[in-house]
Design a protein around this motif. Sequence first.
Motif, PDB file in Angstrom:
ATOM      1  N   GLY B  14      -0.178  11.220   8.339  1.00  0.00           N
ATOM      2  CA  GLY B  14      -1.321  10.976   7.482  1.00  0.00           C
ATOM      3  C   GLY B  14      -0.982  10.130   6.280  1.00  0.00           C
ATOM      4  O   GLY B  14       0.181  10.036   5.852  1.00  0.00           O
ATOM      5  N   THR B  15      -1.994   9.511   5.714  1.00  0.00           N
ATOM      6  CA  THR B  15      -1.823   8.669   4.525  1.00  0.00           C
ATOM      7  C   THR B  15      -1.226   9.473   3.376  1.00  0.00           C
ATOM      8  O   THR B  15      -1.599  10.624   3.140  1.00  0.00           O
ATOM      9  CB  THR B  15      -3.190   8.090   4.110  1.00  0.00           C
ATOM     10  OG1 THR B  15      -3.655   7.239   5.152  1.00  0.00           O
ATOM     11  CG2 THR B  15      -3.078   7.294   2.828  1.00  0.00           C
ATOM     12  N   GLY B  16      -0.291   8.846   2.676  1.00  0.00           N
ATOM     13  CA  GLY B  16       0.310   9.468   1.501  1.00  0.00           C
ATOM     14  C   GLY B  16       1.601  10.206   1.769  1.00  0.00           C
ATOM     15  O   GLY B  16       2.318  10.569   0.827  1.00  0.00           O
ATOM     16  N   LEU B  78       9.534   5.032   3.614  1.00  0.00           N
ATOM     17  CA  LEU B  78       8.243   4.707   3.002  1.00  0.00           C
ATOM     18  C   LEU B  78       7.855   5.898   2.134  1.00  0.00           C
ATOM     19  O   LEU B  78       7.682   7.000   2.643  1.00  0.00           O
ATOM     20  CB  LEU B  78       7.172   4.469   4.064  1.00  0.00           C
ATOM     21  CG  LEU B  78       7.108   3.081   4.684  1.00  0.00           C
ATOM     22  CD1 LEU B  78       6.274   3.086   5.943  1.00  0.00           C
ATOM     23  CD2 LEU B  78       6.532   2.092   3.678  1.00  0.00           C
ATOM     24  N   GLU B  79       7.731   5.684   0.833  1.00  0.00           N
ATOM     25  CA  GLU B  79       7.454   6.789  -0.081  1.00  0.00           C
ATOM     26  C   GLU B  79       6.045   7.349   0.107  1.00  0.00           C
ATOM     27  O   GLU B  79       5.821   8.542  -0.009  1.00  0.00           O
ATOM     28  CB  GLU B  79       7.633   6.342  -1.536  1.00  0.00           C
ATOM     29  CG  GLU B  79       9.077   6.068  -1.930  1.00  0.00           C
ATOM     30  CD  GLU B  79       9.927   7.335  -1.944  1.00  0.00           C
ATOM     31  OE1 GLU B  79       9.386   8.436  -2.181  1.00  0.00           O
ATOM     32  OE2 GLU B  79      11.145   7.222  -1.713  1.00  0.00           O
ATOM     33  N   SER B  80       5.103   6.482   0.411  1.00  0.00           N
ATOM     34  CA  SER B  80       3.718   6.907   0.575  1.00  0.00           C
ATOM     35  C   SER B  80       3.081   6.050   1.665  1.00  0.00           C
ATOM     36  O   SER B  80       2.672   4.920   1.406  1.00  0.00           O
ATOM     37  CB  SER B  80       2.963   6.764  -0.752  1.00  0.00           C
ATOM     38  OG  SER B  80       1.618   7.169  -0.602  1.00  0.00           O
ATOM     39  N   ALA B  81       3.031   6.599   2.870  1.00  0.00           N
ATOM     40  CA  ALA B  81       2.553   5.802   4.000  1.00  0.00           C
ATOM     41  C   ALA B  81       1.067   5.486   3.877  1.00  0.00           C
ATOM     42  O   ALA B  81       0.273   6.294   3.381  1.00  0.00           O
ATOM     43  CB  ALA B  81       2.819   6.557   5.298  1.00  0.00           C
ATOM     44  N   LEU B 111       2.206   5.159  13.414  1.00  0.00           N
ATOM     45  CA  LEU B 111       0.756   5.129  13.250  1.00  0.00           C
ATOM     46  C   LEU B 111       0.413   5.970  12.032  1.00  0.00           C
ATOM     47  O   LEU B 111       0.716   7.168  11.985  1.00  0.00           O
ATOM     48  CB  LEU B 111       0.048   5.679  14.489  1.00  0.00           C
ATOM     49  CG  LEU B 111      -1.473   5.871  14.391  1.00  0.00           C
ATOM     50  CD1 LEU B 111      -2.166   4.546  14.119  1.00  0.00           C
ATOM     51  CD2 LEU B 111      -2.028   6.513  15.658  1.00  0.00           C
ATOM     52  N   VAL B 112      -0.191   5.337  11.043  1.00  0.00           N
ATOM     53  CA  VAL B 112      -0.584   6.045   9.830  1.00  0.00           C
ATOM     54  C   VAL B 112      -2.105   6.177   9.826  1.00  0.00           C
ATOM     55  O   VAL B 112      -2.818   5.182   9.870  1.00  0.00           O
ATOM     56  CB  VAL B 112      -0.112   5.315   8.559  1.00  0.00           C
ATOM     57  CG1 VAL B 112      -0.470   6.146   7.326  1.00  0.00           C
ATOM     58  CG2 VAL B 112       1.384   5.059   8.612  1.00  0.00           C
ATOM     59  N   LEU B 113      -2.555   7.411   9.789  1.00  0.00           N
ATOM     60  CA  LEU B 113      -4.000   7.664   9.882  1.00  0.00           C
ATOM     61  C   LEU B 113      -4.654   7.711   8.504  1.00  0.00           C
ATOM     62  O   LEU B 113      -3.997   8.034   7.506  1.00  0.00           O
ATOM     63  CB  LEU B 113      -4.243   8.988  10.605  1.00  0.00           C
ATOM     64  CG  LEU B 113      -3.660   9.056  12.024  1.00  0.00           C
ATOM     65  CD1 LEU B 113      -3.829  10.453  12.594  1.00  0.00           C
ATOM     66  CD2 LEU B 113      -4.331   8.013  12.910  1.00  0.00           C
TER      67      LEU B 113
END
Lengths: 114, 113
Positions: B14-16, B78-81, B111-113
């Motif tokens: 998930g995002t973040g 990645l610190e915050s996807a 895949l980042v949702l």
Amino acid sequence: SQQGEEDPQALSIQEGENATMNCSYKTSINNLQWYRQNSGRGLVHLILIRSNEREKHSGRLRVTLDTSKKSSSLLITASRAADTASYFCATAPRGGGATNKLIFGTGTLLAVQP
Amino acid sequence: EADIYQTPRYLVIGTGKKITLECSQTMGHDKMYWYQQDPGMELHLIHYSYGVNSTEKGDLSSESTVSRIRTEHFPLTLESARPSHTSQYLCASSEPNRPETQYFGPGTRLLVL
């Protein structure tokens, strides 16, 4: 834009036929390489041709390099279904130094029909 | 096939979230590379390393960071996807005696949702 442009973008042939892919690039190079990528996988190095070479063979692969036209071609003879993959050219720019950075082309998707 | 490994092979997140993509090679290669590849597109170099404690930005700007504390490992973080980070990430290495040729891992599909 990217150093390497390849054509065709996609190629479909029958097993046993020859496949030819072309790559053009923009700057002076130390060498040019061809890689194969099966779907969803990493790249596998196929062959390297140096800037002072004009033609190189490896098994069923034949690579040519024309530095005056800044272009290269990859010929796969007697193709097999297992040759189905994407093929990328990659150039090592002259003056690239110790990094050995490669600049990849856009790739040609080859489908060999059994 | 080269002895270069990437984990995970697939990641849906998930995002973040903070994520780390692992890359390791057992060939003792000094130079290592990270590429980003969108489906059906060319590879773009985002990071590279000459050796331990060496990291450099590649040709394509990336919000990811890398570290090279040991020769064998070259993790990407990645610190915050974000959804824009959705892509395939390919790790590669090259040996001192044949630096022109790069050996690739199987890649991580993110895949980042």
